[in-house]
Design an enzyme around this catalytic site. Structure first.
Site, PDB file in Angstrom:
ATOM      1  N   CYS A   1       0.825  -1.194   0.000  1.00  0.00           N
ATOM      2  CA  CYS A   1       0.000   0.000   0.000  1.00  0.00           C
ATOM      3  C   CYS A   1       0.863   1.249   0.000  1.00  0.00           C
ATOM      4  CB  CYS A   1      -0.901   0.008   1.233  1.00  0.00           C
ATOM      5  SG  CYS A   1      -1.836  -1.518   1.458  1.00  0.00           S
TER       6      CYS A   1
ATOM      7  N   ARG B   1      -4.855   1.274  -0.705  1.00  0.00           N
ATOM      8  CA  ARG B   1      -4.718  -0.166  -0.537  1.00  0.00           C
ATOM      9  C   ARG B   1      -4.581  -0.916  -1.849  1.00  0.00           C
ATOM     10  NH1 ARG B   1      -8.731  -4.839   2.012  1.00  0.00           N
ATOM     11  NH2 ARG B   1      -7.030  -6.311   2.397  1.00  0.00           N
TER      12      ARG B   1
ATOM     13  N   SER C   1      -4.919  -4.764  -2.490  1.00  0.00           N
ATOM     14  CA  SER C   1      -5.405  -5.931  -1.748  1.00  0.00           C
ATOM     15  C   SER C   1      -4.605  -7.180  -2.112  1.00  0.00           C
ATOM     16  CB  SER C   1      -6.891  -6.162  -2.048  1.00  0.00           C
ATOM     17  OG  SER C   1      -7.649  -5.045  -1.655  1.00  0.00           O
ATOM     18  N   ILE C   2      -4.025  -7.825  -1.076  1.00  0.00           N
ATOM     19  CA  ILE C   2      -3.237  -9.038  -1.264  1.00  0.00           C
ATOM     20  C   ILE C   2      -3.760 -10.161  -0.380  1.00  0.00           C
ATOM     21  CG2 ILE C   2      -0.923 -10.057  -1.100  1.00  0.00           C
ATOM     22  CD1 ILE C   2      -1.116  -7.953  -3.282  1.00  0.00           C
TER      23      ILE C   2
ATOM     24  N   ASN D   1       1.930  -0.233   5.388  1.00  0.00           N
ATOM     25  CA  ASN D   1       2.364  -0.593   4.042  1.00  0.00           C
ATOM     26  C   ASN D   1       3.288  -1.791   4.148  1.00  0.00           C
ATOM     27  OD1 ASN D   1       3.392  -0.674   1.394  1.00  0.00           O
ATOM     28  ND2 ASN D   1       4.948   0.856   1.851  1.00  0.00           N
TER      29      ASN D   1
ATOM     30  N   GLU E   1       3.794  -6.367   4.199  1.00  0.00           N
ATOM     31  CA  GLU E   1       3.232  -7.679   4.508  1.00  0.00           C
ATOM     32  C   GLU E   1       3.962  -8.247   5.724  1.00  0.00           C
ATOM     33  OE1 GLU E   1       0.694  -8.974   3.053  1.00  0.00           O
ATOM     34  OE2 GLU E   1       0.575  -7.835   1.163  1.00  0.00           O
TER      35      GLU E   1
ATOM     36  N   ASP F   1      -3.218  -9.210   8.224  1.00  0.00           N
ATOM     37  CA  ASP F   1      -2.055  -8.962   9.080  1.00  0.00           C
ATOM     38  C   ASP F   1      -2.069  -7.593   9.766  1.00  0.00           C
ATOM     39  OD1 ASP F   1      -1.717  -7.665   6.666  1.00  0.00           O
ATOM     40  OD2 ASP F   1       0.316  -8.392   6.297  1.00  0.00           O
TER      41      ASP F   1
ATOM     42  N   GLY G   1      14.883 -12.262  -6.611  1.00  0.00           N
ATOM     43  CA  GLY G   1      16.097 -12.856  -6.049  1.00  0.00           C
ATOM     44  C   GLY G   1      17.001 -11.844  -5.390  1.00  0.00           C
TER      45      GLY G   1
END
Length: 632
Positions: A2, A50, A52-53, A75, A77, A100, A364
């Site tokens: 976000c 937002r 959305s995840i 903002n 995860e 979360d 990576g």
């Protein structure tokens, strides 16, 4: 994933105009196209955009705690939020959502600032405690997610995920910080310790700032650091097994999402390792994508295709050519601050390609910093052994004299380009590493400055921050200090900034499993010999991945995400190289010598020297200052 923004009055509960916070958020619409919200209280306003995840229908922000005492905008995860939720529920916490964000609120209420130690993830957030009238700002360990701050003329503090969020506030001064320009020309980016605008700063990675209304606001405090001073014991086989376990945990924890997920695949060791472990953990083909170039020598898509076939991924690729140069203004707009890592262009293109099929992509990034994968780190380790064998006075006299006399042979094969190495050996390890890492050293920067800039800068030297960081590092060896500097300086300033802005520009969430903090902490304790062996960096990582990846991927010379900008600026973009010397924007600053820049452009176009990085830096600075509308 976000965008967040806010306004805080530290002295009095002065009302905050919610429309002002809303405009700050609207400037970052790309970071969160799926929803928005603004909340204001006495002396504070919080805003959110937002993407959305997780918990797609729930978890709106700003979010209140169950008891109404705290409000958060967040903002990022939190990958271990389910485990934390179970722990907090045992302590009596109750939850109304399945995401979360509410877990962070409950953790803050249960542990206070120590909640940060429990969070595994990438994040920047602000929590307002209604009863304490306190504002808690925090940023993740390695700086994956950004947070810009500024004190405004009315005494308030504004914060936002991107500088453009602050720029939407009418009271923000737009005066350029010349020392940050010197930093930018040294490194190719404005470091995490600076901002291109005076009065703007960034909350440093691994720091929090707890402020209480009506009291001394203090300063940000560090809550995490990586320690290179300890060494892990055990056989290579045991350490390899532990490494694979940590790699699996890092990858699998980042595969949790309620939206389509995939991966970037360059065909190098790091992204190939991530894809291999994703394929191992997934019952469906992993969606992968890669970007190539129209210059065959720099194109790695054949390696990416081979890895895709090996693991039966759903793979897509595209190519970047010199015509993509037309997007330079869009690139500048993504970063706000000048940013000259030319790989931002293909990174943005691969993010665009990924976003056509997924909302989350694993990268990576991080292994080179953690496991000594950069050539400069390997060279530095060897140089440090040479320094240890020769007295400083002798090195300064012999190598310093040779380095000053040695020609700057950009055109020559790498073994004959000894000038930088000789000058590095003549100085301390920290000075030498700073010189090798910089795009332009101090003498080169001052050669293109005019008298005004040289006078204002005086004795200021961009390298000093990096040198101090290395000298004060919790480390044993020169290799430790180089990696510490890369993790704390280069990674947040360049790599993570590039990935955050280019992915968010297309509303894509990028996750970095190789930056799992447990993996970083483990790598820091490895003996030097398990990081660098002969001319090979990432020794243990490569040996550990031999069961998954072919030899030609693991042990071919490192190429990196190199853009053929040097060839373009000698060919189809030569006109652009010439025009930078007459830039009106740069001329108005009064900082540069246009004749010196013109001479460097002609030398590059003719092939006498490679000045592509400098020319690209000046182009991006020109575009950035033009967009900022800032004064010198």
């Amino acid at each position: 994933m976000c965008g967040i923004a806010g306004i805080y009055h530290p002295e009095t509960p002065k009302p905050v105009d919610p429309r002002r916070v809303e405009r700050m958020c609207e400037a970052m619409l790309h970071r969160g196209p799926d929803g928005s919200g603004v909340w204001t209280g006495p002396g504070v306003g919080l805003g959110h955009r937002r993407l959305s995840i997780i918990d797609l229908e729930g978890s709106p922000q700003p979010m209140h705690s169950a008891d109404g005492r705290a409000v958060i905008v967040f903002n990022g995860e939190i990958y271990n939020y389910r485990e934390l939720r179970r722990t907090l529920e045992k302590e009596g916490a109750r939850f109304n959502t399945h995401g979360d964000t509410e877990v962070i609120l409950a953790a803050w209420q249960h542990w206070g600032v120590d909640c940060l130690q429990h969070l595994d993830g990438m994040f920047a957030f602000a929590i307002w405690d209604v009863e304490e009238r306190s504002l808690f700002l925090a940023r993740d360990r390695l700086g994956v997610k950004p947070l810009f701050l500024s004190r405004l003329s009315d005494g308030s503090m504004a914060f936002a995920s991107e500088l453009k969020g602050l720029l939407a506030h009418p009271q923000l001064r737009r005066r350029v910080n010349l020392s940050a320009v010197d930093d930018y020309l040294a490194w190719g980016y404005v470091p995490d310790t600076k901002s291109i605008l005076e009065g703007v700063e960034k909350l440093p990675a691994g720091h929090f700032w707890l402020m209480q209304q009506g009291r001394d606001q203090g300063r940000p405090q560090r809550w995490w650091d990586v320690n290179f001073a300890e060494r892990r014991k055990g056989s290579q086989a045991d350490l390899s097994a532990e490494l694979i376990h940590l790699l699996r945990e890092g990858v699998q924890s980042r595969m949790v999402a309620d939206v389509p997920l995939g991966a970037f695949l360059s065909g190098g060791v790091d992204s190939s390792s991530v894809v291999a472990l994703m394929s191992e953990a997934s019952s469906d083909p992993v969606k992968t994508c890669s970007i190539g170039f129209d210059v065959e020598a720099l194109d790695e898509t054949s390696y990416a295709q081979a890895i895709a076939e090996r693991f039966h991924t759903d793979h897509r690729s595209r190519s970047v050519g010199n015509d993509d140069f037309a997007e330079i203004d869009r690139i500048a707009a993504m970063f706000d601050e000048p940013f000259a890592d030319a790989s931002a262009l293909p990174t943005w293109r691969v993010c665009q390609l990924a976003r056509e099929h997924v909302t989350v992509a694993l990268s990576g990034d991080g292994a080179d910093e953690a496991f000594a994968g950069y050539r400069r780190q390997v060279f530095h380790a060897h140089e440090e052994r040479a320094r240890a064998m020769l007295p400083a006075a002798l090195r300064s006299t012999v190598f310093g004299s040779l380095g000053r006399l040695w020609p700057k042979a950009d055109w020559a094969p790498r073994p004959l380009r000894a000038k930088t190495t000789l000058l590095a050996l003549a100085s301390s390890g920290e000075e030498g590493y700073a010189r090798g890492l910089s795009v332009l050293n101090r003498e080169q920067r001052h050669a293109i400055y005019g008298e005004t800039a040289r006078g204002v800068l005086g004795s200021y030297r961009a390298e000093d921050d990096l040198i101090a960081l290395m000298r004060n590092a919790p480390a044993r060896s020169g290799l430790d200090r180089a990696q510490y500097a890369d993790l704390k300086f280069w990674l947040p300033g360049d790599i993570l900034t590039k990935v955050d802005r280019t992915s968010m520009a297309v509303s894509l969430e990028a996750r970095e499993p190789l930056l799992d903090h447990r993996l970083i902490e483990f790598a820091a304790t490895l003996p030097d010999s398990l990081r660098v062996r002969g001319s090979q960096g990432k020794y243990l990582l490569k040996r550990s991945m031999e069961r998954y990846l072919p030899q030609d991927v693991l042990y071919r010379p490192k190429q990196g995400f190199v853009t053929p900008i040097a060839e373009w600026l000698r060919g189809p973009l030569a006109g652009s190289a010439r025009s930078i010397a007459s830039s009106e924007v740069l001329a108005q600053t009064g900082w540069f010598d246009p004749r010196a820049i013109s001479s460097l452009a002609e030398a590059h176009i003719s092939g006498r020297s490679d000045n592509s990085r400098l020319l690209w830096q000046l182009m991006m600075l020109d575009r950035s200052l033009s967009r900022l509308g800032a004064s010198a």
